[in-house]
Design an enzyme around this catalytic site. Structure first.
Site, PDB file in Angstrom:
ATOM      1  N   HIS A 260       0.822  -1.208   0.000  1.00  0.00           N
ATOM      2  CA  HIS A 260       0.000   0.000   0.000  1.00  0.00           C
ATOM      3  C   HIS A 260       0.857   1.259   0.000  1.00  0.00           C
ATOM      4  O   HIS A 260       1.919   1.321   0.621  1.00  0.00           O
ATOM      5  CB  HIS A 260      -1.002  -0.007   1.150  1.00  0.00           C
ATOM      6  CG  HIS A 260      -0.446   0.228   2.518  1.00  0.00           C
ATOM      7  ND1 HIS A 260      -0.281   1.487   3.057  1.00  0.00           N
ATOM      8  CD2 HIS A 260      -0.060  -0.640   3.480  1.00  0.00           C
ATOM      9  CE1 HIS A 260       0.191   1.380   4.286  1.00  0.00           C
ATOM     10  NE2 HIS A 260       0.343   0.112   4.573  1.00  0.00           N
TER      11      HIS A 260
ATOM     12  N   ASP B  38       6.031   2.923   7.081  1.00  0.00           N
ATOM     13  CA  ASP B  38       4.796   2.199   6.819  1.00  0.00           C
ATOM     14  C   ASP B  38       4.007   2.985   5.766  1.00  0.00           C
ATOM     15  O   ASP B  38       3.404   4.013   6.088  1.00  0.00           O
ATOM     16  CB  ASP B  38       4.001   2.073   8.116  1.00  0.00           C
ATOM     17  CG  ASP B  38       2.634   1.421   7.940  1.00  0.00           C
ATOM     18  OD1 ASP B  38       2.412   0.801   6.899  1.00  0.00           O
ATOM     19  OD2 ASP B  38       1.803   1.562   8.863  1.00  0.00           O
TER      20      ASP B  38
ATOM     21  N   GLU C 215      -5.246   1.871   2.313  1.00  0.00           N
ATOM     22  CA  GLU C 215      -5.132   0.736   3.238  1.00  0.00           C
ATOM     23  C   GLU C 215      -5.379   1.167   4.672  1.00  0.00           C
ATOM     24  O   GLU C 215      -6.015   0.451   5.453  1.00  0.00           O
ATOM     25  CB  GLU C 215      -3.741   0.099   3.104  1.00  0.00           C
ATOM     26  CG  GLU C 215      -3.568  -1.217   3.859  1.00  0.00           C
ATOM     27  CD  GLU C 215      -3.036  -1.055   5.278  1.00  0.00           C
ATOM     28  OE1 GLU C 215      -2.926  -2.076   5.993  1.00  0.00           O
ATOM     29  OE2 GLU C 215      -2.719   0.088   5.685  1.00  0.00           O
ATOM     30  N   GLU C 216      -4.870   2.352   5.022  1.00  0.00           N
ATOM     31  CA  GLU C 216      -4.921   2.803   6.412  1.00  0.00           C
ATOM     32  C   GLU C 216      -6.333   3.161   6.881  1.00  0.00           C
ATOM     33  O   GLU C 216      -6.553   3.378   8.067  1.00  0.00           O
ATOM     34  CB  GLU C 216      -3.997   4.018   6.601  1.00  0.00           C
ATOM     35  CG  GLU C 216      -2.521   3.753   6.349  1.00  0.00           C
ATOM     36  CD  GLU C 216      -1.868   2.925   7.429  1.00  0.00           C
ATOM     37  OE1 GLU C 216      -2.562   2.513   8.384  1.00  0.00           O
ATOM     38  OE2 GLU C 216      -0.642   2.686   7.347  1.00  0.00           O
TER      39      GLU C 216
ATOM     40  N   ASP D 229       3.832  -5.550   3.604  1.00  0.00           N
ATOM     41  CA  ASP D 229       3.541  -4.414   4.470  1.00  0.00           C
ATOM     42  C   ASP D 229       4.591  -4.361   5.578  1.00  0.00           C
ATOM     43  O   ASP D 229       5.507  -5.179   5.637  1.00  0.00           O
ATOM     44  CB  ASP D 229       2.133  -4.569   5.056  1.00  0.00           C
ATOM     45  CG  ASP D 229       1.484  -3.247   5.455  1.00  0.00           C
ATOM     46  OD1 ASP D 229       2.206  -2.250   5.634  1.00  0.00           O
ATOM     47  OD2 ASP D 229       0.242  -3.223   5.603  1.00  0.00           O
TER      48      ASP D 229
ATOM     49  N   HIS E 299       3.249   3.819  13.493  1.00  0.00           N
ATOM     50  CA  HIS E 299       2.347   4.965  13.332  1.00  0.00           C
ATOM     51  C   HIS E 299       2.851   6.200  14.085  1.00  0.00           C
ATOM     52  O   HIS E 299       2.069   6.963  14.650  1.00  0.00           O
ATOM     53  CB  HIS E 299       0.924   4.602  13.766  1.00  0.00           C
ATOM     54  CG  HIS E 299       0.200   3.778  12.752  1.00  0.00           C
ATOM     55  ND1 HIS E 299      -1.148   3.507  12.837  1.00  0.00           N
ATOM     56  CD2 HIS E 299       0.627   3.184  11.617  1.00  0.00           C
ATOM     57  CE1 HIS E 299      -1.517   2.772  11.791  1.00  0.00           C
ATOM     58  NE2 HIS E 299      -0.446   2.562  11.051  1.00  0.00           N
TER      59      HIS E 299
END
Length: 356
Positions: A66, A176, A208-209, A231, A323
């Site tokens: 992603h 990410d 995706e998130e 990922d 994150h």
């Protein structure tokens, strides 16, 4: 290969790409994939499909990474030019205060009350994002609008990827999943001139998130015989995380996430796919880690329920401080992931994908 991966990661992570606003990243990836693929397609959501055919007919493998990163959007601009915002994905409230952000291409700062005037309670509490604001260096709403900033515009961290001294470890925002995108590009480069049977669909997914949206429609379009989500995934090995909570670490190889989602409500990897990945990793002499990941999901979770069911699994890259603007990863894990994925492609005609 390690240096090539680092250069790809740095470039991709320098581009803003909040969910639904991935265009700068997608343009870069499409340009990089075009000379490596037999055919390139882009769907109405922005997913990129780069197809590479082998020498003979065989299974179709979809590898998906992603492009989006956690971010936010402008929700309101007050008369003094301060912005209020809404999250896109899993941004953590406690990591927002005092951060530099990019708002539709312009520098902004998440403001904070001067420490001199904070009470003892204020100094230790996490401020909810609804109470935060972004300072654009402007004095009025009109000045902000004149910059080209308006409601609905994207916001991302400003946090370039850098390398630790004398180390193969890197730190920055958007690792990410720009690291996964860099690995996918490297896989496509490694496939040039390699003999294999079947077809590889290298897919860059969007959004995706915020719910695995791109992967849902992309998997339907490709309809592969096997889908692998590429990922990143949280890693342990730090003083604040016990091995019982997270049993994996950076630098010890890519992770095969066998069960995802709380109570297994994400993906339960079919045993035959676990065995396939383990066999390939060991045949290639590459390290790997096994993990149960109840705290999240990835694109494989969406893909395995598409159409009549697509055999799906995950090859994920461990990262610390998930994150956050300071995610940390090890380039050696990325190298191992490339070699494992190329090994999967080389042996595609031999893989038994039957249920039992």
């Amino acid at each position: 290969m390690k240096e090539a991966l680092f250069e790809k990661l740095q470039q991709l992570a320098s581009l803003p790409g909040a969910p639904g606003f991935e265009v700068p990243v997608l343009r870069e990836l499409k340009a990089s994939l075009e000379p490596l693929a037999d055919q390139i397609e882009v769907d109405s959501l922005g997913n990129i499909f780069a197809y590479k055919s082998g020498d003979q007919p065989g299974p179709r493998l979809m590898i998906a990474a992603h492009a989006d990163q956690i971010g936010a959007v402008v929700k309101y601009i007050d008369r003094n030019g301060y912005l209020k915002f809404e999250k896109l994905g899993g941004i953590l409230d406690g990591l927002l205060v005092g951060r530099k952000v990019l708002v539709n291409g312009h520098l902004g700062v998440v403001g904070t009350k001067a420490g001199h005037y904070q009470t003892a309670e204020e100094r230790t509490r996490i401020v909810p994002y609804e109470q935060l604001y972004i300072d654009m260096g402007a004095s009025s709403r009109e000045e902000v609008l004149a910059m080209g900033i308006n409601i609905g515009d994207p916001i991302t961290y400003i946090s370039p990827v850098e390398r630790f001294s004398n180390s193969d470890r890197v730190c920055g925002g958007a690792i990410d999943n720009r690291l996964g995108c860099a690995v996918l590009l490297q896989v496509m480069e490694e496939l040039q001139g390699i003999s294999f049977r079947g077809e590889v669909a290298a897919v860059i997914t969007v959004q995706e998130e915020v719910g695995l949206r791109g992967a849902t429609v992309a998997s339907y379009r490709v309809n592969p015989d096997l889908m692998l989500a590429l990922d990143t995934i949280p890693a342990g090995g730090t003083p604040d995380v016990s091995p019982e909570l997270i049993n994996t670490e950076i630098g010890k190889g890519p992770i095969f996430a066998l069960v995802t989602g709380r109570g297994g409500r994400g993906l339960i990897t079919p045993l035959r796919l676990k065995e396939l990945l383990v066999q390939v990793a060991e045949a290639e002499g590459q390290p790997y880690q096994l993990m149960v990941f109840p705290a999240g999901n990835n694109d494989a979770t969406a893909a395995h329920l598409v159409r009549a069911g697509i055999p799906s699994a995950s090859v994920t890259l461990p990262r610390r401080y998930s994150h956050s603007p300071v995610e940390v990863a090890d380039l050696n894990d990325a190298v191992a992931a490339v070699k494992i994925l190329v090994g999967v492609v080389r042996g595609m005609a031999e893989h038994d994908l039957s249920f039992f």
